[in-house]
Structure formats: structure tokens, C-alpha cells
Design an enzyme around this catalytic site. Structure first.
Site, PDB file in Angstrom:
ATOM      1  N   TYR A 196       0.825  -1.222   0.000  1.00 36.49           N
ATOM      2  CA  TYR A 196       0.000   0.000   0.000  1.00 36.49           C
ATOM      3  C   TYR A 196       0.863   1.279   0.000  1.00 36.49           C
ATOM      4  CZ  TYR A 196      -3.367   3.404   1.977  1.00 36.49           C
ATOM      5  OH  TYR A 196      -4.137   4.495   2.235  1.00 36.49           O
ATOM      6  N   LEU A 210       5.408 -10.574  -2.317  1.00 34.37           N
ATOM      7  CA  LEU A 210       3.988 -10.620  -2.726  1.00 34.37           C
ATOM      8  C   LEU A 210       3.116 -11.356  -1.706  1.00 34.37           C
ATOM      9  CD1 LEU A 210       4.357 -11.302  -6.588  1.00 34.37           C
ATOM     10  CD2 LEU A 210       3.984  -9.109  -5.453  1.00 34.37           C
ATOM     11  N   SER A 266       6.205   3.478  12.968  1.00 34.09           N
ATOM     12  CA  SER A 266       4.788   3.723  13.269  1.00 34.09           C
ATOM     13  C   SER A 266       4.636   4.492  14.578  1.00 34.09           C
ATOM     14  CB  SER A 266       4.079   2.382  13.397  1.00 34.09           C
ATOM     15  OG  SER A 266       2.803   2.536  13.949  1.00 34.09           O
ATOM     16  N   TYR A 303       3.424  -6.905  16.787  1.00 33.24           N
ATOM     17  CA  TYR A 303       3.668  -6.044  15.624  1.00 33.24           C
ATOM     18  C   TYR A 303       4.315  -4.724  16.067  1.00 33.24           C
ATOM     19  CZ  TYR A 303       2.583  -2.124  12.614  1.00 33.24           C
ATOM     20  OH  TYR A 303       2.692  -0.953  11.906  1.00 33.24           O
ATOM     21  N   LYS A 313       8.303  -2.892  15.472  1.00 36.69           N
ATOM     22  CA  LYS A 313       8.673  -1.536  15.006  1.00 36.69           C
ATOM     23  C   LYS A 313       9.659  -0.907  15.994  1.00 36.69           C
ATOM     24  CE  LYS A 313       6.402  -1.451  11.194  1.00 36.69           C
ATOM     25  NZ  LYS A 313       7.146  -1.566   9.942  1.00 36.69           N
ATOM     26  N   PHE A 319     -15.846   0.748  17.324  1.00 34.84           N
ATOM     27  CA  PHE A 319     -15.357   0.098  18.544  1.00 34.84           C
ATOM     28  C   PHE A 319     -15.323   1.059  19.729  1.00 34.84           C
ATOM     29  CE2 PHE A 319     -12.858  -2.584  15.319  1.00 34.84           C
ATOM     30  CZ  PHE A 319     -13.840  -3.571  15.278  1.00 34.84           C
TER      31      PHE A 319
END
Ligand code: UD1
Length: 342
Positions: free
Chosen positions: A12, A34, A126, A151, A155, A220
Site C-alpha cells: 500500500y 507478494l 509507526s 507487531y 517496530k 469500537f
């Protein structure tokens, strides 16, 4: 013009960055396995820019394949490293997969860069490293908090690995870009976000609900300590974000960094609630979204938005698109993509 290796360049943010690099005259080689993107993205990039970037299907965790790749590409002058897994929930289920994939690939890449004397690295980080900041807007000097997910931890650890390598190798220079919430698509609607399966992120879920692919969007939580009770984030247009990578690459290649390791927030500086996002999407695209309020999502922080002073001053970069046009681009992309699938 210099050649830039873009890992994860069919993803993205990677694909939008490749477009901006080509528009600025850079040559681009993409390395991507990919695993979460489609080779057809190259057609979109070519249709927008008139240039087909170099591409090799490579898993960066495979050190031998990476070595062979770099031997074939001695022209590479700098690297933008996007390739990583990014689903927060999946990382909680499969932590080892995340640590292996995100950290082994980075270490292989750094080793290879050192071997080949490639000394410029832009890293995709991030705002997750801040957790729930004590002060808002959050600046780059805010403390890095214990990560909420494997995750997020990858980072944080990746930033530490890069900064440690720089301390030991004075020729290496890097810029970590801490993204807030990237959204939207290229205005041409030829490239955009392509989540596999049910999207975790808000905007793809909104556009898929609008297109009828999802029955209902769930908000949420509306009992947070925010003006309308829903969470607040800093949503940044993906093309604006992509442009910042070009600026960062130039800064490294032209030796303009103040220090060998620099960190910048990339956001708009404005916090927007989930309910405001829904209202704005409905208004600018003249449609109604089917949504309901449900309980809080575990691991969500209440509110975060960026202090972008440092990126404004040092990179001469700021977000230019407004939320309205970005949400129009997201919907245009979704419609274009669904029409092509028919
Ligand atoms: C998360 C990660 C971030 C990562 C980003 C992109 C954390 C804390 N954040 O951001 O690091 O870069 O994903 O992968 O790890 N929402 C709904 N309904 C939905 C989906 C989302 O109400 O169906 C709400 C969420 O509660 C949140 C906001 O929308 O308040 C944004 O959520 P999301 O797009 O998933 O991004 P983050 O969780 O902020």
C-alpha cells in the site's frame, strides 16, 4: 539519477512511494515477496508514471536470495524498507511469525547494505511506538512505551536495531518515519489499499461497507474520554506520506541529515474521531453508511495525533491533502477496484 531499492514496493504505502520516486526522476527496483500484495500493482504504477519499475520477487528473510539480488543490483544507492507484516491482531496470534518476518528481514537487509557499502536507509516505522502518549500532540521526543502488540514491538525493536548499527558503523545513515494512520488512494484510483480478507483498519472497512461487501461497520466504543466518545487518530493521506519518503531519501543522498539517525512523525497534526470519519465519508461521497456502536477493541488506545513541527521544519514537508479529498480518493479507488473485479 540514483537507483533506490524499495522493499515491499508493491504494498500500500510502498506503491504510492514508488510513484512519487519515479515522478521525481529516481530509478526504482522493488523487492517484494507478494505475501500481502498483487503483482498487478506494477501495471497501476506504470499507467500513472509511464515507467515500469524493476521488480524481483524476493523474501528478505532468505539471506542467500538477498545476497544474489544485491550482487545483481550494484547500482542501488539507497533503500526504503517497507516490507513487513502489519496486522496487529494476527501478530498477537502468531508472535514468532512477526518477530521472524519483520526482524530477520531487517537484519539481513542491514548486513547486505554493510557488505555492499550502501549507506542510506529510510525505515517505515509507526506511531504505535508511543502507545497512549501522556501529552498530545505527541512529539518525537516522547517516551517510547511498552508495545501493545508483537507487531508494535517489531517496530520498536527495528528502530533500536537500526540505531545500534549506526552507532557501530559511522558510514550508515538512516531516517525512521513514524506514520500515524495512512489512508486514501492515489487520485487516479489506479493504485490503493488492497487488504486481504476482512479489513482490520477503519477506512477499508468503511469503503467495503459502502460498496456492500460488508453488511455493517462496527464502531469500537463510544465511551472513551473524547468529545464524542469514539477514538481519535491522525489520518494522513497516503500520497502525502509517500512524498515524505522522497524528501527523506534526498536528505540522506545529499548528506543533509543533522545526525546519522533521525526520526520524524508523519501525520497531519489533527485528531479526528471515528464518528467524524464516518460523517465526513458520508458527506463527501453523498451516501449513508450502515454502522452501529459496539464494545471497545482490545489494545486500542484512546487518542493520538502528531506534533509535526520537526518534519515541517527539518524536511520542509507537510501534509497537503485535506480529509475530505482523501476520503473521496478512498471511495473512488474502492469503486474502481470492485468494478474491475466484476
Ligand atoms: C493500527 C496500529 C498501527 C498500524 C495501523 C495500520 C496500533 C496501536 N495501531 O492503527 O500501528 O500502523 O493499524 O495497520 O497497533 N475502528 C472501528 N471499526 C473498525 C476498524 C477500526 O471503530 O472496523 C476504529 C478503531 O477502534 C480505531 C480507529 O478506527 O479507533 C482506527 O483503527 P485502525 O484503522 O485499525 O488503526 P489503528 O488501530 O489506529
Amino acid at each position: 539519477m540514483d537507483t533506490i531499492l524499495v522493499t515491499g514496493g508493491t504494498g500500500y504505502i510502498g506503491s504510492h512511494t514508488v510513484v512519487e520516486l519515479i515522478n521525481e526522476g529516481y530509478r526504482v527496483v522493488i523487492a517484494d515477496n507478494l505475501s500481502n500484495s498483487d503483482i498487478g500493482v506494477l501495471d497501476g504504477i506504470e499507467a500513472i508514471t509511464g515507467v515500469r519499475p524493476g521488480f524481483e520477487k524476493i523474501d528478505l528473510c532468505d539471506g542467500t536470495a538477498l545476497r544474489e539480488f544485491s550482487l545483481r543490483h550494484s547500482e542501488i544507492k539507497a533503500v526504503i524498507h517497507f516490507a513487513a507484516s502489519k496486522a496487529v491482531g494476527e501478530s498477537v496470534e502468531e508472535p514468532l511469525l512477526y518477530y521472524r518476518n519483520n526482524l530477520v528481514s531487517l537484519m539481513n537487509l542491514l548486513e547486505e547494505m554493510q557488505q555492499r557499502s550502501v549507506s542510506n536507509l529510510v525505515f517505515s516505522s509507526s506511531c504505535t511506538v508511543y502507545g497512549q502518549p501522556d501529552k498530545l500532540p505527541v512529539t518525537e521526543s516522547a517516551p517510547v512505551k511498552k508495545a501493545e502488540s508483537p507487531y508494535g514491538n517489531t517496530k520498536k525493536i527495528s528502530e533500536d536495531i537500526i540505531s545500534d548499527c549506526i552507532k557501530s558503523n559511522s558510514s550508515l545513515k538512516s531516517i525512521s518515519l513514524r506514520y500515524f494512520n495512512p489512508i486514501g488512494a492515489h487520485p487516479s484510483a489506479l493504485i490503493g489499499e488492497l487488504p486481504r480478507g476482512v479489513p482490520d483498519n477503519l477506512v477499508p472497512f468503511i469503503t467495503q461497507t459502502a460498496s456492500g461487501l460488508r453488511k455493517e461497520l462496527k464502531v469500537f466504543g463510544n465511551d472513551y474520554n473524547t468529545p464524542d466518545g469514539s477514538c481519535i487518530r491522525d489520518y494522513i493521506n497516503v500520497t502525502d506520506l509517500a512524498r515524505a519518503h522522497v524528501v527523506a531519501i534526498k536528505r540522506l543522498l545529499e548528506n543533509k541529515s543533522r545526525e546519522n539517525y533521525e526520526v520524524f512523525n508523519l501525520g497531519t497534526g489533527r485528531g479526528v474521531s471515528v464518528l467524524e470519519m464516518i460523517r465526513t465519508f458520508e458527506k463527501v461521497n453523498s451516501l449513508k453508511l450502515n454502522y452501529s456502536i459496539t464494545s471497545r477493541r482490545p489494545g486500542d488506545i484512546e487518542q493520538v495525533w502528531a506534533d509535526t513541527t520537526l518534519a515541517n521544519r527539518e524536511l520542509g514537508w507537510k501534509a497537503e491533502s485535506n480529509l475530505e479529498e482523501t476520503l473521496v480518493s478512498a471511495w473512488k479507488w474502492e469503486q474502481n477496484y470492485r468494478n474491475k473485479q466484476k
